[in-house]
Design an enzyme around this catalytic site. Sequence first.
Site, short mmCIF file in Angstrom:
data_model
loop_
_atom_site.label_atom_id
_atom_site.label_comp_id
_atom_site.label_asym_id
_atom_site.label_seq_id
_atom_site.Cartn_x
_atom_site.Cartn_y
_atom_site.Cartn_z
CB CYS A 2 -8.74 5.66 8.00
SG CYS A 2 -9.80 6.98 7.46
CE LYS B 120 -3.69 8.95 0.93
NZ LYS B 120 -4.34 9.78 2.06
CG ASP C 238 -1.66 1.30 1.45
OD1 ASP C 238 -1.46 2.12 0.51
OD2 ASP C 238 -2.50 1.19 2.45
N1 7TS Z 1 -3.62 3.68 2.82
C1 7TS Z 1 -3.03 4.28 3.52
C2 7TS Z 1 -1.77 3.99 4.14
C3 7TS Z 1 -3.61 5.81 3.54
O1 7TS Z 1 -2.64 6.58 4.50
C4 7TS Z 1 -4.91 5.88 2.93
C5 7TS Z 1 -5.44 7.44 3.23
C6 7TS Z 1 -5.44 4.88 2.04
C7 7TS Z 1 -4.71 3.68 2.14
C8 7TS Z 1 -6.72 5.20 1.29
O2 7TS Z 1 -6.53 6.22 0.33
P1 7TS Z 1 -7.82 6.57 -0.58
O3 7TS Z 1 -6.86 7.57 -1.35
O4 7TS Z 1 -7.96 5.52 -1.22
O5 7TS Z 1 -8.57 7.26 0.49
N2 7TS Z 1 -5.08 8.01 4.26
C9 7TS Z 1 -5.72 9.30 4.77
C10 7TS Z 1 -5.38 9.69 5.78
O6 7TS Z 1 -4.32 9.36 6.69
N3 7TS Z 1 -6.15 10.75 5.91
O7 7TS Z 1 -7.00 10.80 5.14
C11 7TS Z 1 -6.71 9.90 4.26
#
Ligand code: 7TS
Length: 405
Positions: free
Chosen positions: A363, A225, A199
């Site tokens: 999360c 991100k 991930d």
């Molecule tokens: N994996 C990790 C390690 C993450 O930090 C996040 C999102 C996801 C998966 C999911 O990513 P998405 O773009 O599919 O939502 N993390 C965060 C956070 O730390 N604060 O808001 C979203």
Amino acid sequence: MIDVNRIRADFPGLAQTVHGKPLVFLDNAASAQKPRAVIDAVAHHYAHDYANVHRGVHQLAERATDAYEGAREKVRAFLGAASTREIVFVRGTTEAINLVAHSWGRHALRAGDEVLITEMEHHANIVPWQLMAEEIGFTLRVAPILDDGRLDMEAFAALLNERTRLVAVAHMSNVLGTVNPVQEIVDMAHAHGALCLVDGAQSVSHLPVNVQELGCDFYAFSGHKLFGPTGIGVLWAREALLEAMPPYQGGGEMIREVSFQRSTWADLPYKFEAGTPHIVGAIGLGAAIDYVTAIGLQAIAEYEHGLLEYATEALESVPGLTLVGRAPHKGAVLSFVMDCAHPHDIGTILDGEGVAVRAGHHCAMPLMERLGLPATTRASFAFYNTREEADALVAALYKVREIFA
Ligand code: 7TS
């Protein structure tokens, strides 16, 4: 070397005040601000080259297809992947992991098999496996962390066995900042005949990644991100794996031929891209990749390491503040608690001072339970942040103490 003032000038979102104070944006782990290059690429495409991809015979469809497929090549080069056939555009990390869980998982996993994750996973790398475990009857195992936020490699090794089919692990923790020894983890997984999913949601914007050097089998990340648009992300997987996996969603784009009796599938990667994709999102992501590549991920990693060291020392000087996550190898994510105030109240006071952070469980509820905390406040830095901004964070935390202590 990073010229942070020049870089900041590229990000219009940073040059504003909130509550009458200069914005100090330290919520980059949740989502990052966008450089003008990304905003302009998105606007330019909508204004000049917009059409659906792959199907039109006209000029705009051709331009849109070229730009969309050009973005795929940028992602391939960015990840060091062997072929664009291995680059699947998805909504984000969450969808990428769900794709692997539903397609590869349903195809390859049986009752009695094991999937090994870690205690520091985001919900996006926990819940899809739980959903599939319920359906298939495999067992989800969890490798613990040490008190400083490192993965417990001894315990991890002990959990690997001949039933382990997949190890799914965060490259970098969104709460602790820990950077996991992914190469070592991949080698250990492979030695037991298991595959490894990484991930990369938190890592791609902070350190150079080469999937062939890492040796992993699946790699997932989100565009938003990485200074790109929301709603676009990437699943990279080895071509042979993708070839063997059944489609995740059915519809247009992903077929070769359809009759009411049966359908056959398009070539990779289109087999996994049902429906009209997020065309402009992919193009914006391509622009974001061009932007960070021009600066250099190695230079970004070095600059942010300096910021991390500076901010760590500065935060440690605040009375009653405890940092959560002290792994020796970590990214510029600083989670903390204070003895005088709840994380959400800290976040609110900081916002009043112009400092944007996140407060909550991030999360990662099972990790919070392991840490014995309901929540933390988290400041997460990007390469456009400065030491002065770390000072502003600390000054705002003294304000929190004034109010609550
Ligand atoms: N994996 C990790 C390690 C993450 O930090 C996040 C999102 C996801 C998966 C999911 O990513 P998405 O773009 O599919 O939502 N993390 C965060 C956070 O730390 N604060 O808001 C979203």
